[in-house]
Design a protein around this motif. Structure first.
Motif, PDB file in Angstrom:
ATOM      1  N   LEU A 150       0.789  -1.267  -0.018  1.00 55.01           N
ATOM      2  CA  LEU A 150      -0.007   0.047  -0.124  1.00 55.01           C
ATOM      3  C   LEU A 150       0.882   1.174  -0.067  1.00 55.01           C
ATOM      4  O   LEU A 150       0.613   2.192  -0.545  1.00 55.01           O
ATOM      5  N   SER A 151       1.984   1.284   0.794  1.00 54.57           N
ATOM      6  CA  SER A 151       2.947   2.229   0.670  1.00 54.57           C
ATOM      7  C   SER A 151       3.495   2.518  -0.522  1.00 54.57           C
ATOM      8  O   SER A 151       3.518   3.686  -1.193  1.00 54.57           O
ATOM      9  N   VAL A 152       3.833   1.303  -1.159  1.00 56.59           N
ATOM     10  CA  VAL A 152       4.658   1.564  -2.507  1.00 56.59           C
ATOM     11  C   VAL A 152       3.616   2.244  -3.686  1.00 56.59           C
ATOM     12  O   VAL A 152       3.851   2.936  -4.280  1.00 56.59           O
ATOM     13  N   LEU A 153       2.149   1.502  -3.589  1.00 57.13           N
ATOM     14  CA  LEU A 153       1.406   2.107  -4.590  1.00 57.13           C
ATOM     15  C   LEU A 153       0.945   3.636  -4.061  1.00 57.13           C
ATOM     16  O   LEU A 153       0.783   4.553  -5.359  1.00 57.13           O
ATOM     17  N   SER A 154       0.745   3.916  -2.952  1.00 56.69           N
ATOM     18  CA  SER A 154       0.487   5.452  -2.756  1.00 56.69           C
ATOM     19  C   SER A 154       1.471   6.443  -3.170  1.00 56.69           C
ATOM     20  O   SER A 154       1.496   7.382  -3.499  1.00 56.69           O
ATOM     21  N   PHE A 155       2.919   5.940  -2.862  1.00 56.72           N
ATOM     22  CA  PHE A 155       4.004   6.491  -3.153  1.00 56.72           C
ATOM     23  C   PHE A 155       4.349   6.848  -4.762  1.00 56.72           C
ATOM     24  O   PHE A 155       4.719   7.891  -5.394  1.00 56.72           O
ATOM     25  N   THR A 156       3.953   5.510  -5.655  1.00 54.85           N
ATOM     26  CA  THR A 156       4.055   5.746  -7.036  1.00 54.85           C
ATOM     27  C   THR A 156       3.077   6.802  -7.476  1.00 54.85           C
ATOM     28  O   THR A 156       3.340   7.596  -8.341  1.00 54.85           O
ATOM     29  N   ALA A 157       1.971   6.716  -6.887  1.00 55.16           N
ATOM     30  CA  ALA A 157       0.767   7.679  -7.459  1.00 55.16           C
ATOM     31  C   ALA A 157       1.373   9.134  -7.202  1.00 55.16           C
ATOM     32  O   ALA A 157       0.999  10.077  -8.014  1.00 55.16           O
ATOM     33  N   ALA A 158       1.853   9.370  -5.966  1.00 53.59           N
ATOM     34  CA  ALA A 158       2.249  10.854  -5.720  1.00 53.59           C
ATOM     35  C   ALA A 158       3.422  10.998  -6.427  1.00 53.59           C
ATOM     36  O   ALA A 158       3.413  12.435  -7.143  1.00 53.59           O
ATOM     37  N   ALA A 159       4.335  10.129  -6.751  1.00 56.64           N
ATOM     38  CA  ALA A 159       5.603  10.547  -7.338  1.00 56.64           C
ATOM     39  C   ALA A 159       5.369  10.739  -8.852  1.00 56.64           C
ATOM     40  O   ALA A 159       5.816  11.677  -9.586  1.00 56.64           O
ATOM     41  N   VAL A 160       4.476  10.117  -9.572  1.00 56.27           N
ATOM     42  CA  VAL A 160       3.906  10.228 -11.079  1.00 56.27           C
ATOM     43  C   VAL A 160       3.579  11.795 -11.325  1.00 56.27           C
ATOM     44  O   VAL A 160       3.964  12.521 -11.897  1.00 56.27           O
ATOM     45  N   LEU A 161       2.689  12.063 -10.155  1.00 53.36           N
ATOM     46  CA  LEU A 161       2.389  13.441 -10.095  1.00 53.36           C
ATOM     47  C   LEU A 161       3.422  14.409 -10.279  1.00 53.36           C
ATOM     48  O   LEU A 161       3.547  15.486 -10.942  1.00 53.36           O
ATOM     49  N   LEU A 162       4.323  14.301  -9.292  1.00 54.48           N
ATOM     50  CA  LEU A 162       5.492  15.142  -9.200  1.00 54.48           C
ATOM     51  C   LEU A 162       6.518  15.084 -10.383  1.00 54.48           C
ATOM     52  O   LEU A 162       7.059  16.163 -10.908  1.00 54.48           O
ATOM     53  N   VAL A 163       6.613  13.844 -11.121  1.00 53.68           N
ATOM     54  CA  VAL A 163       7.500  13.760 -12.090  1.00 53.68           C
ATOM     55  C   VAL A 163       7.082  14.339 -13.157  1.00 53.68           C
ATOM     56  O   VAL A 163       7.684  15.417 -14.201  1.00 53.68           O
ATOM     57  N   VAL A 164       5.598  14.388 -13.572  1.00 51.59           N
ATOM     58  CA  VAL A 164       5.083  14.971 -14.860  1.00 51.59           C
ATOM     59  C   VAL A 164       4.678  16.352 -14.675  1.00 51.59           C
ATOM     60  O   VAL A 164       4.554  17.075 -15.568  1.00 51.59           O
ATOM     61  N   LEU A 165       4.803  16.944 -13.512  1.00 51.13           N
ATOM     62  CA  LEU A 165       4.461  18.289 -13.184  1.00 51.13           C
ATOM     63  C   LEU A 165       5.585  19.127 -14.071  1.00 51.13           C
ATOM     64  O   LEU A 165       6.991  19.115 -13.911  1.00 51.13           O
TER      65      LEU A 165
END
Length: 208
Positions: free
Chosen positions: A3-18
């Motif tokens: 769950l932590s990895v999935l949550s992190f991935t979702a947040a990280a994707v938003l930061l990366v594509v910004l």
């Protein structure tokens, strides 16, 4: 952990594509050196991120966050570098199209070596990335797991996501790479990139 990895991935994707300096410097590399320039600039960006990930694991980013003077110095240096890159891009607008094309051919060796360092310095001179990692990554470490190793793993995942994003940018530009390197089009792209880099530099220097 899952769950932590999935949550992190979702947040990280938003930061990366910004859209930010990383995206802009890769696009600038594509405009100046084609697909190869984009690849070299992307590798520089990834290496810069990797240095910050290791710094976060070792606690160096925490020291940077605690040192207001150190943070401000690195921020000003990074802002100056972005402004310098912006001015370099804007210089192309002052040269005739034919002269710009000739200069590009003569300085191709510099573009090949400079693309990597443009990406690397853009990241390594941005202290906010280090602060982001030291505050962002540990928040996704589940109880009972090693903070250092989990932070390292999440940091490497962030770097991998950034690599994927850069690969998508490069792949999307393959068909228009020749068009982007047309002297007249490249001048316009350099002008746009120069103004945007200047904006990023000024914002970095004035933000608190």
């Amino acid at each position: 952990m899952l769950l932590s990895v999935l949550s992190f991935t979702a947040a990280a994707v938003l930061l990366v594509v910004l859209p930010g300096p990383d995206t802009l410097v890769v696009v600038r590399g594509l405009a100046r050196g084609g697909r190869g320039g984009g690849v070299r600039t992307s590798l520089g960006v990834l290496c810069g991120l990797l240095v910050w990930v290791i710094a976060a694991v070792l606690g160096l980013s925490a020291l940077l966050q605690a040192s207001e003077i150190g943070f401000e110095i690195l921020k000003i240096v990074g802002a100056c570098y972005l402004v310098w890159m912006g001015l370099q891009s804007l210089r192309s607008l002052l040269r005739p199209v034919s002269e710009a094309a000739e200069t590009t051919a003569k300085s191709s060796w510099l573009n090949r070596s400079g693309g990597f360092f443009s990406g690397f310095l853009t990241d390594i001179l941005n202290p906010k990335i280090g602060v982001l990692f030291i505050t962002f990554l540990p928040g996704f470490v589940p109880p009972g797991y090693s903070v250092a190793w989990t932070t390292l793993s999440l940091g490497l995942l962030y770097v991998a996501l950034t690599a994927l994003y850069c690969a998508v940018l490069i792949a999307a530009s393959t068909k228009i790479s020749t068009w982007m390197q047309t002297p007249r089009i490249r001048r316009r792209l350099d002008g746009l990139a120069g103004l945007t880099l200047l904006g990023f530099g000024v914002r970095m220097a004035t933000e608190h």
